[in-house]
Design an enzyme around this catalytic site. Sequence first.
Site, mmCIF file in Angstrom:
data_model
loop_
_atom_site.group_PDB
_atom_site.id
_atom_site.type_symbol
_atom_site.label_atom_id
_atom_site.label_comp_id
_atom_site.label_asym_id
_atom_site.label_seq_id
_atom_site.Cartn_x
_atom_site.Cartn_y
_atom_site.Cartn_z
ATOM 1 N N HIS A 85 3.282 0.930 1.332
ATOM 2 C CA HIS A 85 2.287 1.396 0.488
ATOM 3 C C HIS A 85 0.934 1.402 1.218
ATOM 4 O O HIS A 85 0.126 0.415 0.471
ATOM 5 C CB HIS A 85 2.312 0.509 -0.816
ATOM 6 C CG HIS A 85 1.945 0.724 -1.891
ATOM 7 N ND1 HIS A 85 0.415 1.155 -2.286
ATOM 8 C CD2 HIS A 85 2.166 0.712 -3.268
ATOM 9 C CE1 HIS A 85 0.042 1.333 -3.535
ATOM 10 N NE2 HIS A 85 1.266 1.090 -4.284
ATOM 11 N N GLU B 125 1.687 6.813 0.747
ATOM 12 C CA GLU B 125 2.688 6.010 1.028
ATOM 13 C C GLU B 125 3.790 6.758 1.627
ATOM 14 O O GLU B 125 4.321 7.729 1.221
ATOM 15 C CB GLU B 125 2.687 5.283 -0.011
ATOM 16 C CG GLU B 125 1.758 4.672 -1.067
ATOM 17 C CD GLU B 125 2.032 4.428 -2.328
ATOM 18 O OE1 GLU B 125 3.190 3.794 -2.836
ATOM 19 O OE2 GLU B 125 1.137 4.422 -3.292
HETATM 20 O O1 LIG Z 1 -0.437 -2.367 -9.089
HETATM 21 P P1 LIG Z 1 0.909 -2.172 -8.072
HETATM 22 O O2 LIG Z 1 2.115 -2.660 -8.694
HETATM 23 O O3 LIG Z 1 0.647 -2.634 -6.946
HETATM 24 O O4 LIG Z 1 1.135 -0.605 -8.153
HETATM 25 C C1 LIG Z 1 0.071 0.070 -7.924
HETATM 26 C C2 LIG Z 1 0.559 1.772 -7.885
HETATM 27 O O5 LIG Z 1 1.513 1.914 -6.743
HETATM 28 C C3 LIG Z 1 1.730 3.306 -6.648
HETATM 29 O O6 LIG Z 1 2.649 3.312 -5.596
HETATM 30 C C4 LIG Z 1 2.491 3.621 -7.763
HETATM 31 O O7 LIG Z 1 3.033 5.132 -7.644
HETATM 32 C C5 LIG Z 1 1.702 3.561 -9.115
HETATM 33 O O8 LIG Z 1 2.477 4.112 -10.244
HETATM 34 C C6 LIG Z 1 1.331 2.297 -9.102
HETATM 35 O O9 LIG Z 1 0.296 2.060 -10.144
#
Ligand SMILES: O=P(O)(O)OC[C@H]1O[C@@H](O)[C@H](O)[C@@H](O)[C@@H]1O
Length: 343
Positions: free
Chosen positions: A214, A318
């Site tokens: 991510h 990502e």
């Molecule tokens: O706040 P988190 O759980 O780290 O996620 C952040 C974002 O991560 C992304 O990968 C998703 O596509 C989003 O929908 C999400 O809001």
Amino acid sequence: MTSDSRGAGGTVETITVAGQPAFSLRNSVGDQLVVLQHGAQVLSWMTADGIERMYCTPRLPSTPKPVRGGVPVIFPQFNLRGPDFSLPRHGFARHQPWERLDAVFAASALHGASAPAGDHEAGARVPPPPAAALPAAHVPHDIVGAEDAAAAGLHATDLVLGLHANEATRAAWTHDFSLQLHIRMLPGQLDLQLVLDNLDPQGCAPMHFTAALHTYFAVTELTASQVDGLAGSTRVDTLVQPNTQGPAGKGPLVLTGAIDDIYLGVQRPLVLQSGLGRLRIAMSGGFADTVVWNPGPVNAAAIDDMPDDDWRRMLCVEAACIGQPAELPPGGRWLAGQHLQVM
Ligand SMILES: O=P(O)(O)OC[C@H]1O[C@@H](O)[C@H](O)[C@@H](O)[C@@H]1O
């Protein structure tokens, strides 16, 4: 700070970040990487030109928790998209304490050699499975470029972190597994490879999962940034309900604000162009999909662990396995990576 290991490829030191164990990697040309042990989360990648390539929130948690920034490891569920919907959002790997495995093993693994017995760091509870070397074919060609593998190895600084099934993971997901993140820093390049081994006994049902790296990239101004290379894939717009799906645009994706797109079947390396220059983003192995995410001003204001205005300074691109969840039988291995290169 203690000096851990030093070789021709650079140094790996143990440090603390906000009171938590972390690693600092440096190489002879001046690239630096910081990796939090908790979650095996890269937090910072500063290339020798002094440019920080990762976005990371200044609001670091004081307890072991995922950090808003760098490269959280997402496994075994992406977001709340299954295939096991009982798992927490983005899975459990980013919430888990990982362990360091021997960096010598990392170097040999990336070049296809088996790690010698007893080669793993003392105290590492989970030795990599016997055949944990990555096949040479998995190493993206552009890691070595025109150089031969041995020469590239000389400039490589390696760190391997591992997560083994434990009481907490078994409570959420019954499978026995070993997950490793192989981190290799080369001049102007960062290679991240996930290696998953299914350690369930033969005869058990295969494991099914989704996963991602991510990656939060730093940009100087979101609206002056674009991503090229998504043409030919299928775009899923998850900001609308129900989600819409259709061919990705033919030209570069120009960022304007909030976005939460999944691109299925990305066919070529991407190029992120921003005020920081051009960065090539390639995927390998089991990562076929790309997520492009930015919360935009309204959602950013509701995110506690990020300053309200920082949506302008970040873009997640990502590397992911989402559209076609992976299936791995007992004894099987799954490999997937993201490779970043300053252009
Ligand atoms: O706040 P988190 O759980 O780290 O996620 C952040 C974002 O991560 C992304 O990968 C998703 O596509 C989003 O929908 C999400 O809001």
